[in-house]
Design a protein around this motif. Structure first.
Motif, PDB file in Angstrom:
ATOM      1  N   LEU A  94       0.853  -1.185   0.000  1.00 24.74           N
ATOM      2  CA  LEU A  94       0.000   0.000   0.000  1.00 24.74           C
ATOM      3  C   LEU A  94       0.888   1.233   0.000  1.00 24.74           C
ATOM      4  N   ILE A  95       0.827   2.029  -1.073  1.00 25.91           N
ATOM      5  CA  ILE A  95       1.699   3.186  -1.206  1.00 25.91           C
ATOM      6  C   ILE A  95       0.880   4.452  -1.458  1.00 25.91           C
ATOM      7  N   ALA A  96       1.488   5.589  -1.151  1.00 23.56           N
ATOM      8  CA  ALA A  96       0.828   6.872  -1.359  1.00 23.56           C
ATOM      9  C   ALA A  96       0.781   7.207  -2.851  1.00 23.56           C
ATOM     10  N   PRO A  97      -0.193   7.991  -3.265  1.00 19.94           N
ATOM     11  CA  PRO A  97      -0.227   8.431  -4.669  1.00 19.94           C
ATOM     12  C   PRO A  97       0.914   9.397  -4.939  1.00 19.94           C
ATOM     13  N   PHE A 133       3.266   0.077  -9.327  1.00 12.31           N
ATOM     14  CA  PHE A 133       4.252  -0.144  -8.274  1.00 12.31           C
ATOM     15  C   PHE A 133       3.678  -0.919  -7.089  1.00 12.31           C
ATOM     16  N   SER A 134       2.387  -0.794  -6.857  1.00  6.47           N
ATOM     17  CA  SER A 134       1.775  -1.386  -5.674  1.00  6.47           C
ATOM     18  C   SER A 134       1.372  -2.844  -5.870  1.00  6.47           C
ATOM     19  N   VAL A 135       0.612  -3.128  -6.932  1.00  4.50           N
ATOM     20  CA  VAL A 135       0.023  -4.463  -7.068  1.00  4.50           C
ATOM     21  C   VAL A 135       0.418  -5.219  -8.330  1.00  4.50           C
ATOM     22  N   ALA A 136       0.837  -4.519  -9.401  1.00  5.60           N
ATOM     23  CA  ALA A 136       1.086  -5.205 -10.671  1.00  5.60           C
ATOM     24  C   ALA A 136       2.394  -5.984 -10.683  1.00  5.60           C
ATOM     25  N   HIS A 137       3.371  -5.534  -9.870  1.00  7.02           N
ATOM     26  CA  HIS A 137       4.659  -6.237  -9.830  1.00  7.02           C
ATOM     27  C   HIS A 137       5.470  -5.707  -8.660  1.00  7.02           C
ATOM     28  N   ASN A 138       6.645  -6.304  -8.461  1.00  5.75           N
ATOM     29  CA  ASN A 138       7.565  -5.861  -7.418  1.00  5.75           C
ATOM     30  C   ASN A 138       8.692  -5.059  -8.078  1.00  5.75           C
ATOM     31  N   PRO A 139       8.730  -3.748  -7.882  1.00  2.00           N
ATOM     32  CA  PRO A 139       9.708  -2.908  -8.584  1.00  2.00           C
ATOM     33  C   PRO A 139      11.122  -2.982  -8.025  1.00  2.00           C
ATOM     34  N   THR A 140      11.355  -3.815  -7.009  1.00  2.00           N
ATOM     35  CA  THR A 140      12.700  -3.926  -6.446  1.00  2.00           C
ATOM     36  C   THR A 140      13.444  -5.155  -6.947  1.00  2.00           C
ATOM     37  N   ASP A 148      11.216   5.989  -3.053  1.00  2.00           N
ATOM     38  CA  ASP A 148      12.500   5.617  -2.457  1.00  2.00           C
ATOM     39  C   ASP A 148      12.785   6.441  -1.205  1.00  2.00           C
ATOM     40  N   ALA A 149      12.457   7.730  -1.239  1.00  2.00           N
ATOM     41  CA  ALA A 149      12.687   8.583  -0.076  1.00  2.00           C
ATOM     42  C   ALA A 149      11.833   8.157   1.107  1.00  2.00           C
ATOM     43  N   ALA A 150      10.624   7.688   0.821  1.00  2.00           N
ATOM     44  CA  ALA A 150       9.719   7.244   1.886  1.00  2.00           C
ATOM     45  C   ALA A 150      10.037   5.838   2.369  1.00  2.00           C
ATOM     46  N   ARG A 151      10.920   5.132   1.650  1.00  2.00           N
ATOM     47  CA  ARG A 151      11.337   3.768   2.002  1.00  2.00           C
ATOM     48  C   ARG A 151      10.140   2.845   2.198  1.00  2.00           C
ATOM     49  N   VAL A 152       9.232   2.900   1.239  1.00  2.00           N
ATOM     50  CA  VAL A 152       8.047   2.049   1.330  1.00  2.00           C
ATOM     51  C   VAL A 152       8.368   0.609   0.951  1.00  2.00           C
ATOM     52  N   PRO A 171      15.753  -0.638  -2.783  1.00  2.00           N
ATOM     53  CA  PRO A 171      15.524   0.455  -3.740  1.00  2.00           C
ATOM     54  C   PRO A 171      14.766  -0.030  -4.980  1.00  2.00           C
ATOM     55  N   ILE A 172      14.032   0.866  -5.593  1.00  2.00           N
ATOM     56  CA  ILE A 172      13.332   0.579  -6.843  1.00  2.00           C
ATOM     57  C   ILE A 172      14.357   0.478  -7.971  1.00  2.00           C
ATOM     58  N   VAL A 173      14.230  -0.578  -8.793  1.00  2.00           N
ATOM     59  CA  VAL A 173      15.179  -0.788  -9.892  1.00  2.00           C
ATOM     60  C   VAL A 173      14.510  -0.585 -11.254  1.00  2.00           C
ATOM     61  N   THR A 174      13.309  -0.064 -11.265  1.00  2.00           N
ATOM     62  CA  THR A 174      12.570   0.166 -12.509  1.00  2.00           C
ATOM     63  C   THR A 174      13.355   1.072 -13.451  1.00  2.00           C
TER      64      THR A 174
END
Length: 232
Positions: A33-36, A120-127, A163-167, A171-174
């Motif tokens: 669950l991530i912020a918009p 980023f939230s549900v379709a895949h794992n961006p890390t 990345d700054a929020a460290r959700v 780190p995101i590798v997209t």
């Protein structure tokens, strides 16, 4: 997507496929669950196109087909040349292509930023680097094939925000890739999740993504998917 199927069938039979968490079912990637995005497009056009890569295109297409405001979601290939945009060649992992989904949407109903939030939230794992769940290789990389400078601006800002929020734990590798054409995949790959809901790979890896979409973004979810083959 093919070599692991016998193992998946066995796991389903045993009922031990994967572990679960608050937002994880079966062997799928965890949803987060991530912020918009704090920065989004201001687009008054009636239609816009975006291209997302996040592992096997069956699940990514299946997710976006259930999003309100999406007019079309087509599985295909992006990142390589036209003459290698075939499933058997892309599966070799040396074509530069990634399995991708071209999403056509109405910005008045769902913004590019909102689609990124779902991606980023549900379709895949961006890390995950050059892999997604059980699939590995550069053809399964996390990538955004940017269609405009505005999309690049929004995507870069959102990745920095997350990345700054460290959700995520890592780190995101997209990758952000520009100037790459999209080529539709073979007919049998289109609407695969909808047409084969009992296929073991779909049951374990992809149906949970649609469930996560409905759970975490109920205001964005539509029960009836937009299908390529019927046009609605």
């Amino acid at each position: 997507m093919k070599s692991i199927l016998p193992v998946l069938v066995a796991l389903v039979a045993l009922g031990i496929a994967g572990q679960s968490s608050a937002f994880s079912f079966g062997g799928s990637e965890d949803a987060v669950l991530i912020a918009p995005p704090t920065l989004d497009e201001n687009n008054s056009a009636r239609s816009e196109t975006a291209v997302f890569a996040g592992g096997c295109f069956w699940g990514v297409q299946g997710v976006f087909a259930h999003v309100k405001g999406v007019q079309r979601a087509v599985s295909g290939y992006a990142g390589g040349a036209a003459n290698t945009a075939q499933y058997e060649r892309v599966s070799d992992g040396d074509t530069g292509h990634a399995e991708s989904v071209q999403v056509t949407f109405d910005p008045a109903q769902v913004s590019y930023g909102s689609l990124l939030q779902i991606y980023f939230s549900v379709a895949h794992n961006p890390t995950e680097l050059n892999r997604q769940g059980p699939d590995s290789g550069t053809q399964y990389r996390s990538a955004l094939f940017l269609q405009s400078a505005e999309q690049q601006r929004v995507a870069q800002a959102y990745i920095a925000q997350l990345d700054a929020a460290r959700v995520f734990d890592k780190p995101i590798v997209t990758r952000l890739e520009s100037g790459k054409a999209f080529y539709p995949a073979e007919d049998y790959h289109q609407d695969f999740l909808t047409e084969h809901p009992s296929y073991p790979y779909i049951v374990i890896n992809d149906l949970p993504k649609v469930a996560h979409l409905k759970q975490l973004f109920p205001e964005r979810y539509q029960q009836q998917p937009i299908l390529v083959k019927t046009g609605h």
